[in-house]
Design an enzyme around this catalytic site. Structure first.
Site, PDB file in Angstrom:
ATOM      1  N   HIS A  78       5.926  -0.372   9.166  1.00 22.33           N
ATOM      2  CA  HIS A  78       4.615   0.263   9.166  1.00 22.33           C
ATOM      3  C   HIS A  78       4.809   1.757   8.972  1.00 22.33           C
ATOM      4  O   HIS A  78       5.762   2.347   9.492  1.00 22.33           O
ATOM      5  CB  HIS A  78       3.881  -0.008  10.486  1.00 22.33           C
ATOM      6  CG  HIS A  78       2.421   0.316  10.453  1.00 22.33           C
ATOM      7  ND1 HIS A  78       1.948   1.591  10.603  1.00 22.33           N
ATOM      8  CD2 HIS A  78       1.329  -0.472  10.273  1.00 22.33           C
ATOM      9  CE1 HIS A  78       0.619   1.576  10.527  1.00 22.33           C
ATOM     10  NE2 HIS A  78       0.223   0.343  10.329  1.00 22.33           N
TER      11      HIS A  78
ATOM     12  N   ASP B 256      -0.372  -7.049   9.675  1.00 20.68           N
ATOM     13  CA  ASP B 256      -0.844  -7.616   8.414  1.00 20.68           C
ATOM     14  C   ASP B 256      -0.110  -8.908   8.065  1.00 20.68           C
ATOM     15  O   ASP B 256      -0.679  -9.809   7.447  1.00 20.68           O
ATOM     16  CB  ASP B 256      -0.662  -6.606   7.275  1.00 20.68           C
ATOM     17  CG  ASP B 256      -1.484  -5.346   7.495  1.00 20.68           C
ATOM     18  OD1 ASP B 256      -2.696  -5.483   7.709  1.00 20.68           O
ATOM     19  OD2 ASP B 256      -0.922  -4.251   7.456  1.00 20.68           O
TER      20      ASP B 256
END
Length: 435
Positions: free
Chosen positions: A309, A369
């Site tokens: 991330h 995600d």
């Protein structure tokens, strides 16, 4: 106690100024550079604003190094375990957790406003049948400003709260109808006896010709996903909402702008990219090890989507929470056989990432995600709707950030500066004299 300052000196003129160091309640100290241009005649250059605080806020705090995320001071882990999405909405908008009476009144208010103006349903007819649901979302949410004139005074705190409630209430209906329209199915109207998440699933999947009861496990998973995505500090879409709002645009226009920013694959499309990657791996017929080797090869452009991330340099705290729900869902037997192999590959990838030193050393853990895409597939939500689901969840964060900004009597229209590197002044050349 004296203020902490940083001294900046112009080497050409020898002039120095003191810039105040602002102290946050949590996080990184921030230098107030606002006097820099006035006193020394300089702008700062910060592509992507990665080192610039564009605003103050009391809503969300995240620490990427520690893997920490809090709404109004409450850790995301506690909210995910003990709260509901609408309770979190109340918290983010109003700043405090509601009492039982306040929550009941808020839930009733949201439920009573889930049905849009009937004429708004006709607005969908202006789109092509194959329009992307996000294109529909941008248009229809922006169109709300033409229906709710009584809530348009952006300087009236009561009107701002009314606009926030209208958006939170109507966004699931608008989102579900975007899907129904693009697939040629009749619109399903919300039902007041269903919860927020159940209502969305009902409007997405029910048909007038048969009874439909939302799956409690799916509704619970959706409620959790919405909590985890409710706000995430000053990201691209939130900053867009604030920038739109700084021009004194109405709430509906500002949120429409945020939806447009979210549409970009670098922001809201990450979970869709995960599913595409899994599909490509399955359809290739090649062993998973080949893709792992490619991901480790710095000369190969292939990347594993859904790992690591930009902000979180540790494990994404949201991923830790959603991982269990994902596994519960996969073990429940509710998975469509068509997607079974995708889930198998996803779980193999997760195992490798959590055990392989290459991924562990680089903090390339599965992020939120990675798991949300898998869960949406299990729910039967098509990939074209994945970013819409993000918008559905993030609306409360956007509108709360907008409301916070509009409550600041010192707010000014956003006007970023630039580093101009084009041609210097030159004279116009008549067309017959140009070579």
């Amino acid at each position: 106690m004296s203020k902490k300052t940083v001294t900046v000196t112009d080497n050409e003129t020898g002039k120095s100024i003191e810039l105040e160091v602002l102290q946050p309640s949590c996080g990184t100290e921030t230098i107030d550079i606002s006097p820099l241009y006035k006193e020394l005649g300089y702008f700062t250059y910060d592509p992507g604003f990665v080192s610039t605080a564009s605003t103050w806020s009391k809503i969300t705090f995240l620490d990427g190094d520690e893997g920490r995320l809090e709404y109004r001071g409450y850790p995301i882990e506690q909210l995910a375990e003990k709260s509901t999405f609408l309770e979190v909405c109340y918290l983010i908008l109003h700043g405090e957790l509601p009492t039982a009476e306040q929550l009941a009144a808020y839930e009733q208010k949201i439920t009573r406003h889930t049905l849009p103006h009937e004429q708004l349903s006709k607005f969908y007819n202006g789109f092509r049948r194959d329009a992307h649901p996000m294109a529909i979302m941008v248009g229809v949410v922006g169109a709300l400003s033409s229906f709710y004139h009584d809530n348009m005074d952006i300087f009236n705190p009561s009107h701002r709260i009314d606009a926030a409630n209208l958006l939170v209430a109507k966004i699931p209906t608008i989102a579900a109808w975007a899907h129904r329209y693009s697939t040629g199915k009749p619109f399903m109207y919300p039902k007041n006896d269903l919860s927020y998440a159940e209502n969305f699933l009902y409007m997405m999947f029910a048909m007038p010709t048969e009874d439909y009861k939302p799956d409690p496990l799916m509704a619970k998973a959706l409620d959790l996903i919405m909590i985890l995505h409710a706000d995430h500090e000053q990201n691209a879409s939130t900053s867009t909402v604030r920038l739109c709002g700084s021009s004194e645009a109405n709430a509906f226009a500002a949120i429409s702008g945020g939806i447009g920013a979210l549409w970009g694959p670098a922001h809201g499309g990450a979970n869709e990219a995960v599913v595409r990657m899994l599909t490509d791996i399955v359809e290739s017929g090649k062993p998973l090890s080949e893709f792992i080797d490619r991901a480790k090869d710095k000369n190969d452009p292939f990347r594993l989507m859904g790992f690591g991330h930009r902000v979180y340099k540790n494990f994404d705290p949201r991923a830790k929470i959603i991982r269990k729900v994902c596994h519960d869902l996969l073990q429940s037997g509710r998975i469509n056989n068509t997607h079974e192999r995708l889930f198998e590959v996803a779980m193999e990838l997760e195992k490798i990432a959590l055990e392989d030193d290459y991924f562990k050393d680089r903090n390339l853990y599965p992020n939120v995600d990675f798991y949300s895409g898998i869960i949406f597939l299990a729910m039967g939500i098509p990939t074209s709707m994945f970013t819409v689901m993000f918008a559905l969840s993030r609306t409360i964060g956007w509108i709360s950030q907008w409301n916070e900004m509009m409550s600041d009597n010192k707010v000014r229209i956003g006007r970023p500066r630039q580093l101009y590197i084009g041609e210097t002044t030159r004279d116009y050349v008549p067309i017959d004299q140009r070579s």
